[in-house]
Design a protein around this motif. Structure first.
Motif, PDB file in Angstrom:
ATOM      1  N   UNK A  19       0.745  -1.358  -0.017  1.00 49.19           N
ATOM      2  CA  UNK A  19       0.025   0.087  -0.019  1.00 49.19           C
ATOM      3  C   UNK A  19       0.724   1.188  -0.105  1.00 49.19           C
ATOM      4  N   UNK A  20       1.922   1.297   0.689  1.00 51.13           N
ATOM      5  CA  UNK A  20       2.502   2.481   0.862  1.00 51.13           C
ATOM      6  C   UNK A  20       3.329   3.295  -0.117  1.00 51.13           C
ATOM      7  N   UNK A  21       4.141   2.312  -1.109  1.00 50.66           N
ATOM      8  CA  UNK A  21       4.739   3.126  -1.962  1.00 50.66           C
ATOM      9  C   UNK A  21       4.087   3.877  -2.974  1.00 50.66           C
ATOM     10  N   UNK A  22       4.743   4.820  -3.805  1.00 52.31           N
ATOM     11  CA  UNK A  22       4.025   5.438  -4.737  1.00 52.31           C
ATOM     12  C   UNK A  22       3.329   4.898  -5.858  1.00 52.31           C
ATOM     13  N   UNK A  27      -1.867  -0.283  -6.113  1.00 53.22           N
ATOM     14  CA  UNK A  27      -1.909   0.921  -7.164  1.00 53.22           C
ATOM     15  C   UNK A  27      -1.634   0.286  -8.528  1.00 53.22           C
ATOM     16  N   UNK A  28      -0.852  -0.642  -8.792  1.00 55.53           N
ATOM     17  CA  UNK A  28      -0.809  -1.185  -9.879  1.00 55.53           C
ATOM     18  C   UNK A  28      -1.907  -2.024 -10.489  1.00 55.53           C
ATOM     19  N   UNK A  29      -2.736  -2.529  -9.201  1.00 54.59           N
ATOM     20  CA  UNK A  29      -3.998  -3.079  -9.688  1.00 54.59           C
ATOM     21  C   UNK A  29      -4.986  -2.449 -10.352  1.00 54.59           C
ATOM     22  N   UNK A  30      -4.847  -0.756 -10.198  1.00 51.09           N
ATOM     23  CA  UNK A  30      -5.695  -0.002 -10.996  1.00 51.09           C
ATOM     24  C   UNK A  30      -4.887   0.601 -12.006  1.00 51.09           C
ATOM     25  N   UNK A  31      -3.393   0.764 -11.941  1.00 51.42           N
ATOM     26  CA  UNK A  31      -2.839   1.758 -13.036  1.00 51.42           C
ATOM     27  C   UNK A  31      -1.307   1.028 -13.269  1.00 51.42           C
ATOM     28  N   UNK A  32      -1.417  -0.141 -13.619  1.00 51.28           N
ATOM     29  CA  UNK A  32      -0.144  -0.751 -14.075  1.00 51.28           C
ATOM     30  C   UNK A  32       0.336  -0.114 -15.168  1.00 51.28           C
ATOM     31  N   UNK A  33       1.633   0.025 -15.293  1.00 53.62           N
ATOM     32  CA  UNK A  33       2.243   0.891 -16.289  1.00 53.62           C
ATOM     33  C   UNK A  33       3.212  -0.114 -17.540  1.00 53.62           C
ATOM     34  N   UNK A  34       3.277  -1.014 -17.044  1.00 57.69           N
ATOM     35  CA  UNK A  34       4.145  -2.062 -17.999  1.00 57.69           C
ATOM     36  C   UNK A  34       3.416  -3.336 -18.221  1.00 57.69           C
ATOM     37  N   UNK A  35       2.379  -3.581 -17.952  1.00 64.36           N
ATOM     38  CA  UNK A  35       1.603  -4.816 -18.191  1.00 64.36           C
ATOM     39  C   UNK A  35       1.215  -4.666 -19.502  1.00 64.36           C
ATOM     40  N   UNK A  36       0.392  -5.780 -20.017  1.00 62.48           N
ATOM     41  CA  UNK A  36      -0.586  -5.807 -21.241  1.00 62.48           C
ATOM     42  C   UNK A  36      -1.654  -4.830 -20.987  1.00 62.48           C
ATOM     43  N   UNK A  37      -2.209  -4.890 -19.941  1.00 60.14           N
ATOM     44  CA  UNK A  37      -3.650  -3.989 -19.635  1.00 60.14           C
ATOM     45  C   UNK A  37      -3.121  -3.134 -18.505  1.00 60.14           C
ATOM     46  N   UNK A 241       9.852  -7.475  -8.513  1.00 58.87           N
ATOM     47  CA  UNK A 241       8.650  -6.906  -8.981  1.00 58.87           C
ATOM     48  C   UNK A 241       8.686  -7.078 -10.262  1.00 58.87           C
ATOM     49  N   UNK A 242       7.203  -6.989 -10.655  1.00 57.72           N
ATOM     50  CA  UNK A 242       6.842  -7.017 -12.226  1.00 57.72           C
ATOM     51  C   UNK A 242       7.099  -5.457 -12.563  1.00 57.72           C
ATOM     52  N   UNK A 243       6.936  -4.591 -11.755  1.00 51.99           N
ATOM     53  CA  UNK A 243       7.339  -3.307 -12.213  1.00 51.99           C
ATOM     54  C   UNK A 243       7.836  -2.448 -10.976  1.00 51.99           C
ATOM     55  N   UNK A 244       8.624  -1.402 -11.240  1.00 51.10           N
ATOM     56  CA  UNK A 244       9.135  -0.692  -9.859  1.00 51.10           C
ATOM     57  C   UNK A 244       8.052   0.171  -9.029  1.00 51.10           C
ATOM     58  N   UNK A 245       8.218  -0.162  -7.920  1.00 51.42           N
ATOM     59  CA  UNK A 245       7.208   0.514  -6.722  1.00 51.42           C
ATOM     60  C   UNK A 245       7.211   1.760  -6.521  1.00 51.42           C
TER      61      UNK A 245
END
Length: 293
Positions: A19-22, A27-37, A241-245
């Motif tokens: 929860x705490x990281x930026x 946050x990635x569950x809603x706004x992933x940056x490097x995934x397919x979706x 991690x799948x993408x940086x936190x």
């Protein structure tokens, strides 16, 4: 696809990463940056080990979006662990149900995955016939990810983790070729026995999903001497991690294509990942014929 993280190091509250990281896993569950979706809302799960807890890791999994689960938030605020794996799911076609949520568990082992087996509905029966009959009853869901876990167990995960995953991938690719399916495997994987943590990045087309490991703590302390978090954790602490936190410059290093990383207390090992014939491990059942039947 999915997003995941694996942590090994100084015991921390789960919320410190969930929860705490930026750009936390939530946050990635809603706004992933490097995934397919960008959204990963088809369930979630976390598995953790505690020194004074049960012999097996504890699992908490749910079928709703991670961002809206109050029980997950409460748990993350109170559970402390020095080794845990967490996953947010975006289904590639299998049902949204608890038994399909990662991590998966066998004894002391945990397993989670991002990616897919291409052509899985076609390959599924033949792949499943290779699972050790003693392990087969433990399979609870319908995902390719869980089947990969039980194939790796069949091919010797508990005694030779890297070799077992290489044989599992080799078997999937072999079966894919029988059915005319090229590039059958796409994966980033984390697995642990409660003491050690392995991560793998591989795809048949050599274009794998993103995967990063945190930079060595002693290096980050030199770069950011005023950062209080870096002063609290031991030098052996690592996060995969799948993408940086977050956006801390220099904090994350990409894991190379077709490679694995082993994290143990006081030591990291990085190596090449090379799929092997399944015959290099346990033999596949005689019932699996040349035409996949």
């Amino acid at each position: 696809m999915c997003r995941w993280l694996a942590y090994s190091g100084t015991p921390i509250l789960l919320e410190e990463l969930l929860y705490k990281p930026e750009h936390s896993l939530i946050d990635q569950s809603m706004h992933a940056r490097l995934g397919v979706g960008t959204t990963n809302g088809d369930g979630f799960g976390v598995g953790w080990y505690t020194p004074d807890g049960p012999a097996e890791p504890t699992l908490f999994r749910g079928t709703g979006p991670a961002w809206g689960d109050d029980n997950l938030r409460e748990l993350a605020h109170s559970v402390r662990s020095g080794l845990f794996l967490a996953h947010i799911r975006a289904s590639t076609g299998t049902p949204v149900q608890q038994t399909n949520c990662h991590p998966f568990r066998h004894g002391r082992w945990l397993w989670l995955h991002n990616g897919r087996i291409r052509g899985f509905p076609t390959l599924k029966r033949t792949l499943m016939l290779a699972v050790d009959p003693e392990l087969f009853p433990e399979i609870g869901g319908s995902t390719d990810s869980e089947l990969m876990f039980y194939l790796a167990l069949t091919f010797g995960l508990e005694r030779d983790p890297v070799g077992a995953v290489e044989r599992m991938v080799g078997w999937v690719e072999e079966v894919g070729h029988r059915y005319g399916i090229d590039h059958a495997m796409q994966m980033t994987v984390a697995t642990s026995d409660g003491q050690r943590l392995w991560s793998f990045r591989y795809s048949s087309e050599r274009n794998s999903r993103s995967l990063y490991c945190s930079t060595a703590v002693e290096t980050l302390r030199t770069m950011y001497p005023e950062n209080p978090v870096l002063q609290r954790v031991t030098e052996g602490t690592r996060i995969v991690v799948s993408e940086p936190l977050g956006g801390l410059v220099g904090a994350w290093q990409p894991i190379a294509e077709s490679s694995y990383e082993l994290v143990t207390p006081g030591m990291d090992v990085v190596g090449r990942f090379n799929p092997q014939s399944a015959q290099a491990g346990l033999p596949v059942p005689a019932t699996v014929g040349a035409n996949g039947g």
